[in-house]
Design a protein around this motif. Sequence first.
Motif, PDB file in Angstrom:
ATOM      1  N   ARG A  12       0.832  -1.214   0.000  1.00 37.27           N
ATOM      2  CA  ARG A  12       0.000   0.000   0.000  1.00 37.27           C
ATOM      3  C   ARG A  12       0.866   1.265   0.000  1.00 37.27           C
ATOM      4  O   ARG A  12       0.561   2.229  -0.684  1.00 37.27           O
ATOM      5  CB  ARG A  12      -0.943   0.026   1.212  1.00 37.27           C
ATOM      6  N   GLN A  13       1.967   1.247   0.753  1.00 37.08           N
ATOM      7  CA  GLN A  13       2.899   2.381   0.798  1.00 37.08           C
ATOM      8  C   GLN A  13       3.475   2.645  -0.600  1.00 37.08           C
ATOM      9  O   GLN A  13       3.531   3.788  -1.047  1.00 37.08           O
ATOM     10  CB  GLN A  13       4.023   2.093   1.803  1.00 37.08           C
ATOM     11  N   MET A  14       3.890   1.569  -1.271  1.00 38.81           N
ATOM     12  CA  MET A  14       4.466   1.729  -2.607  1.00 38.81           C
ATOM     13  C   MET A  14       3.426   2.233  -3.605  1.00 38.81           C
ATOM     14  O   MET A  14       3.715   3.116  -4.412  1.00 38.81           O
ATOM     15  CB  MET A  14       5.067   0.414  -3.091  1.00 38.81           C
ATOM     16  N   GLU A  15       2.211   1.667  -3.551  1.00 37.65           N
ATOM     17  CA  GLU A  15       1.173   2.036  -4.517  1.00 37.65           C
ATOM     18  C   GLU A  15       0.610   3.431  -4.274  1.00 37.65           C
ATOM     19  O   GLU A  15       0.334   4.165  -5.227  1.00 37.65           O
ATOM     20  CB  GLU A  15       0.020   1.024  -4.473  1.00 37.65           C
ATOM     21  N   ASN A  16       0.420   3.804  -3.013  1.00 36.21           N
ATOM     22  CA  ASN A  16      -0.286   5.044  -2.692  1.00 36.21           C
ATOM     23  C   ASN A  16       0.614   6.236  -2.411  1.00 36.21           C
ATOM     24  O   ASN A  16       0.154   7.370  -2.449  1.00 36.21           O
ATOM     25  CB  ASN A  16      -1.211   4.827  -1.492  1.00 36.21           C
ATOM     26  N   VAL A  17       1.891   6.011  -2.107  1.00 34.98           N
ATOM     27  CA  VAL A  17       2.786   7.114  -1.769  1.00 34.98           C
ATOM     28  C   VAL A  17       3.957   7.202  -2.761  1.00 34.98           C
ATOM     29  O   VAL A  17       4.147   8.231  -3.413  1.00 34.98           O
ATOM     30  CB  VAL A  17       3.320   6.979  -0.316  1.00 34.98           C
ATOM     31  N   GLU A  18       4.723   6.125  -2.869  1.00 33.21           N
ATOM     32  CA  GLU A  18       5.939   6.169  -3.672  1.00 33.21           C
ATOM     33  C   GLU A  18       5.655   6.286  -5.170  1.00 33.21           C
ATOM     34  O   GLU A  18       6.298   7.079  -5.861  1.00 33.21           O
ATOM     35  CB  GLU A  18       6.800   4.936  -3.394  1.00 33.21           C
ATOM     36  N   LEU A  19       4.695   5.525  -5.683  1.00 36.03           N
ATOM     37  CA  LEU A  19       4.398   5.553  -7.116  1.00 36.03           C
ATOM     38  C   LEU A  19       3.888   6.931  -7.558  1.00 36.03           C
ATOM     39  O   LEU A  19       4.368   7.451  -8.575  1.00 36.03           O
ATOM     40  CB  LEU A  19       3.416   4.445  -7.475  1.00 36.03           C
ATOM     41  N   PRO A  20       2.950   7.569  -6.848  1.00 41.20           N
ATOM     42  CA  PRO A  20       2.549   8.934  -7.248  1.00 41.20           C
ATOM     43  C   PRO A  20       3.711   9.934  -7.211  1.00 41.20           C
ATOM     44  O   PRO A  20       3.786  10.826  -8.065  1.00 41.20           O
ATOM     45  CB  PRO A  20       1.472   9.304  -6.221  1.00 41.20           C
ATOM     46  N   GLN A  21       4.630   9.778  -6.260  1.00 41.79           N
ATOM     47  CA  GLN A  21       5.794  10.670  -6.200  1.00 41.79           C
ATOM     48  C   GLN A  21       6.671  10.497  -7.435  1.00 41.79           C
ATOM     49  O   GLN A  21       7.155  11.485  -8.005  1.00 41.79           O
ATOM     50  CB  GLN A  21       6.616  10.391  -4.944  1.00 41.79           C
ATOM     51  N   VAL A  22       6.881   9.259  -7.855  1.00 41.32           N
ATOM     52  CA  VAL A  22       7.699   8.998  -9.039  1.00 41.32           C
ATOM     53  C   VAL A  22       7.006   9.539 -10.281  1.00 41.32           C
ATOM     54  O   VAL A  22       7.655  10.146 -11.152  1.00 41.32           O
ATOM     55  CB  VAL A  22       7.999   7.488  -9.176  1.00 41.32           C
ATOM     56  N   ARG A  23       5.715   9.349 -10.381  1.00 49.06           N
ATOM     57  CA  ARG A  23       4.975   9.856 -11.547  1.00 49.06           C
ATOM     58  C   ARG A  23       5.036  11.379 -11.608  1.00 49.06           C
ATOM     59  O   ARG A  23       5.140  11.966 -12.680  1.00 49.06           O
ATOM     60  CB  ARG A  23       3.535   9.366 -11.512  1.00 49.06           C
ATOM     61  N   GLU A  24       4.985  12.011 -10.446  1.00 48.87           N
ATOM     62  CA  GLU A  24       5.104  13.470 -10.382  1.00 48.87           C
ATOM     63  C   GLU A  24       6.502  13.913 -10.820  1.00 48.87           C
ATOM     64  O   GLU A  24       6.644  14.902 -11.555  1.00 48.87           O
ATOM     65  CB  GLU A  24       4.829  13.949  -8.955  1.00 48.87           C
ATOM     66  N   ALA A  25       7.528  13.189 -10.417  1.00 48.27           N
ATOM     67  CA  ALA A  25       8.901  13.510 -10.821  1.00 48.27           C
ATOM     68  C   ALA A  25       9.065  13.361 -12.334  1.00 48.27           C
ATOM     69  O   ALA A  25       9.750  14.176 -12.975  1.00 48.27           O
ATOM     70  CB  ALA A  25       9.890  12.608 -10.087  1.00 48.27           C
TER      71      ALA A  25
END
Length: 154
Positions: free
Chosen positions: A17-30
């Motif tokens: 859930r951490q990877m899907e909901n926090v880390e992945l959106p951050q990478v997509r934003e970058a």
Amino acid sequence: MEYMSQEGFDKLVAELRQMENVELPQVREAIAEARDKGDLSENFEYHAAKREQARLLGRIRFKQRILANARVIDTSRLGSDTVQLLCKVGITNLANNSKMTYTIASPHEANLREGKISIKSPIAEALLNKKVGDVVEVRVPAGMLKLRIESIER
């Protein structure tokens, strides 16, 4: 099929859930920010963000596969007369008389700092289905170990 404790299952779900909901959106934003900076062929930030996204998506797929094949073990239904998965085993190294306690865990829950060893490790494989008082010989990278089982707990 991967057998694990409820605690280990819950931890894997939280990591996913951490990877899907926090880390992945951050990478997509970058990636979006780097894309806005212009020429993608020479844009290091864009390529670094894409590599991070690929790495993260690989880790997400790996965790999803583990969880899809996971089976939570009800420890109350297991006996404590032989060494099995999720048992806490007290052992003595007969060569130097040192005492150790390990919990036999799934490979995904193994953490030596917490005293959890993988059921696929040489020591755990040698201890499986043995009883208190049994002496087992284990081939480890350092040589042969002679271990005596002192206690088995759930």
